[in-house]
Motif scaffolding. Sequence first.
Motif, PDB file in Angstrom:
ATOM      1  N   ILE A 105       4.953  -4.983 -12.048  1.00  0.00           N
ATOM      2  CA  ILE A 105       5.704  -4.053 -11.200  1.00  0.00           C
ATOM      3  C   ILE A 105       6.813  -4.783 -10.454  1.00  0.00           C
ATOM      4  CG2 ILE A 105       4.086  -4.267  -9.278  1.00  0.00           C
ATOM      5  CD1 ILE A 105       6.321  -1.259 -10.259  1.00  0.00           C
ATOM      6  N   TYR A 299       0.608   5.456 -15.167  1.00  0.00           N
ATOM      7  CA  TYR A 299       0.594   4.575 -14.000  1.00  0.00           C
ATOM      8  C   TYR A 299       1.958   3.924 -13.797  1.00  0.00           C
ATOM      9  CZ  TYR A 299      -1.431   1.433 -10.536  1.00  0.00           C
ATOM     10  OH  TYR A 299      -1.720   0.783  -9.372  1.00  0.00           O
ATOM     11  N   SER A 303       4.401   4.171 -10.552  1.00  0.00           N
ATOM     12  CA  SER A 303       4.872   2.954  -9.891  1.00  0.00           C
ATOM     13  C   SER A 303       6.391   2.966  -9.711  1.00  0.00           C
ATOM     14  CB  SER A 303       4.456   1.719 -10.703  1.00  0.00           C
ATOM     15  OG  SER A 303       3.063   1.640 -10.842  1.00  0.00           O
TER      16      SER A 303
END
Length: 325
Positions: A105, A299, A303
């Motif tokens: 991320i 996901y 994010s």
Amino acid sequence: MSESDSRVQFDFTQSMGQTFLTDGGRPFGIRLWFWLAACYTVVCLISFPMLAEYYPAILDFNWQNVKAAQSGEILSDEDSLEMLRLVGKMVPGYLILMIGMWVSIAVSETALHRRLFLGAEYPKVPIRLGKTELGVMLVQFGVCVLITLIYFMSVLVFAIVSVLMGFLSKALLAIVLIFGILCLIGVIIYSMVRLAPAAAMTVSRDKLTVFGARPVAKGRFWSLFIAYLVAGLGGYVAIYTVMGIASVLLIGNADAMIAISGLGSEPPSVVFNAMGDKMSNPIFVLIAVLCIVVYCAVYALMSLTLSGIAAYALKLYYQDNPSTE
């Protein structure tokens, strides 16, 4: 004209879609989403098998805790030590999962901010691990440490006040406890929202920034809070929907979700052992891998959406205060 009137209007739709609203347009957003999802998938495919060996046993202890709590009992010392031993064996898998997801991320968020504020992008693959990305990771770590310190300081103040009120009145203590818990939650949320743009500001200014991000949310706290709330809740609903579908595909029902919660009528290991037996069939292995891919894609989108909200807040701040850009 008041300061609030001079601010650029907050656009909820734009705040949620910054990944696809850069000067690179939708193609850049899709590329970044793909690469973050791919990174998440690789990390999960490495760490999940390492965790799966001990995870059912951990869930069994959780299930026993729930049952014991319902009957007013507690686990024995031997059981507690066994649980700690199992947790210790899961540490390598968890470290790979946590560090891998963090790096993934961080590099993706840096790529998003670089495109948004500098109009730049690495050729072919938009993510790299370089000086700026390491700086973003350092800032993220600093924010986490700061939030943790705020939490413990708040708990300390809360505990001291509670003890003092306890000497005066039990009724007053109950009121303080309720009010204090609400204040504690509020302080943590407030701090998280105010510091959220730190990574975006670090990239835009090419300078490590933590405290300097605090003014960004001024006057827009509630708009940002609602955006984060919607993105977070929506993301987790989508994630748990994927997990539920995966449970149905791999087991035939949603027992896996119930087992994870510790509320099932039988030990969770029974459910996961049944799932493990099916893994000898290549078809179920393929289904499991596809479920992980979809899970990671959802996901990754959540994010990037959360990162984009912070970036959007900084964009508005620069528009309100051109001299600070």
